[in-house]
Scaffold this active site. Structure first.
Site, PDB file in Angstrom:
ATOM      1  CB  CYS A   1      -0.604   6.492   6.657  1.00 43.77           C
ATOM      2  SG  CYS A   1      -2.251   5.834   6.872  1.00 43.77           S
TER       3      CYS A   1
ATOM      4  CG  HIS B   1      -0.592   6.831   1.640  1.00 47.51           C
ATOM      5  ND1 HIS B   1       0.399   5.884   1.871  1.00 47.51           N
ATOM      6  CD2 HIS B   1      -1.570   6.571   2.529  1.00 47.51           C
ATOM      7  CE1 HIS B   1       0.018   5.085   2.847  1.00 47.51           C
ATOM      8  NE2 HIS B   1      -1.182   5.470   3.254  1.00 47.51           N
TER       9      HIS B   1
ATOM     10  CD  GLU C   1       3.069   7.114  -0.106  1.00 47.17           C
ATOM     11  OE1 GLU C   1       2.924   8.224   0.446  1.00 47.17           O
ATOM     12  OE2 GLU C   1       2.580   6.059   0.347  1.00 47.17           O
TER      13      GLU C   1
HETATM   14  N1  GLN Z   1      -4.539   1.657   9.615  1.00 48.72           N
HETATM   15  C1  GLN Z   1      -3.115   1.458   9.559  1.00 48.72           C
HETATM   16  C2  GLN Z   1      -2.548   1.341  10.986  1.00 48.72           C
HETATM   17  O1  GLN Z   1      -3.226   1.493  11.921  1.00 48.72           O
HETATM   18  C3  GLN Z   1      -2.406   2.579   8.804  1.00 48.72           C
HETATM   19  C4  GLN Z   1      -2.730   2.495   7.338  1.00 48.72           C
HETATM   20  C5  GLN Z   1      -1.708   3.113   6.425  1.00 48.72           C
HETATM   21  O2  GLN Z   1      -0.556   3.323   6.784  1.00 48.72           O
HETATM   22  N2  GLN Z   1      -2.090   3.303   5.188  1.00 48.72           N
HETATM   23  O3  GLN Z   1      -1.392   1.110  11.125  1.00 48.72           O
END
Ligand code: GLN
Length: 197
Positions: A77, A171, A173
């Site tokens: 992410c 995610h 995890e």
């Molecule tokens: N929206 C977040 C960003 O731009 C990422 C969100 C996440 O890691 N769950 O960094």
């Protein structure tokens, strides 16, 4: 095998737990010295702008890029945003570890977090469908030919591998069981046995 979880910010503990379950030694990484002792690095989800600020404050940009030039890295992410070569919505700096372009917060405000079905296509295994958690997730909107799509959601890539580098926009995890953690350990194992051969 010692696997670092980059711990300046973000969702660190669930990764340490998964790594322990798989018999690997997970530990937190906050300095270049700690980074140098890892067989692979997980950059967890969190907030990419905060990560960037702290990477600047602690002078970790070059050490992370040097590490990635030789070793496995998995970005999740916000981690995938940091690893990208280009970032949009809005454009921001990144580490340029993977030849991908990502769009931040691509699923929109009203739908910032959701659980969706993801089908993993890991080499040598039958496809696995898993409920997966997307939290203000980015989308991978462009990638080089050498990148391999490992999972899709709604026809869009959500997990990709390029060489020793792995990225997931969701995610893993937070899902059971730990197929992707095992897959990353296999990458680390392969990379480290090649390095010591
Ligand atoms: N929206 C977040 C960003 O731009 C990422 C969100 C996440 O890691 N769950 O960094």
């Amino acid at each position: 095998m010692r696997i670092g979880v980059f711990a300046l910010q973000g969702a660190v503990e669930p990764h340490l737990h998964k790594l322990r379950n798989l018999g690997a030694e997970g530990f937190t990484v906050r300095t270049a010295e700690e980074l140098a002792t890892c067989a692979g690095l997980i950059v967890p989800g969190g907030e990419s702008t905060t990560f960037l600020r702290l990477i600047g404050v602690y002078g970790l940009r070059q050490p992370l890029q040097d590490f990635a030039a030789a070793m496995p890295v998995w970005g999740i992410c916000a981690g995938s945003i940091l690893m990208a070569r280009e970032v949009e919505n809005p454009p921001q700096e990144s580490l340029g570890i993977m030849p991908i372009r990502v769009r931040r917060n691509a699923y929109g405000r009203q739908n910032e977090s959701f659980i969706g079905e993801v089908t993993l296509n890991l080499p040598g295994r039958a496809p696995i469908t898993q409920e997966s958690v997307f939290i203000r997730a980015p989308q991978i909107v462009a990638w080089d030919d050498g990148a391999r799509i490992l999972a899709e959601h709604d026809g869009k890539p959500v997990a990709m591998r390029h060489g020793r580098h792995l990225t997931t926009t969701f995610h893993p995890e937070l899902s059971e069981p730990e197929h992707l953690h095992q897959y990353f350990l296999n990458i680390c194992d392969g990379a480290n046995s090649r390095a010591s051969a």
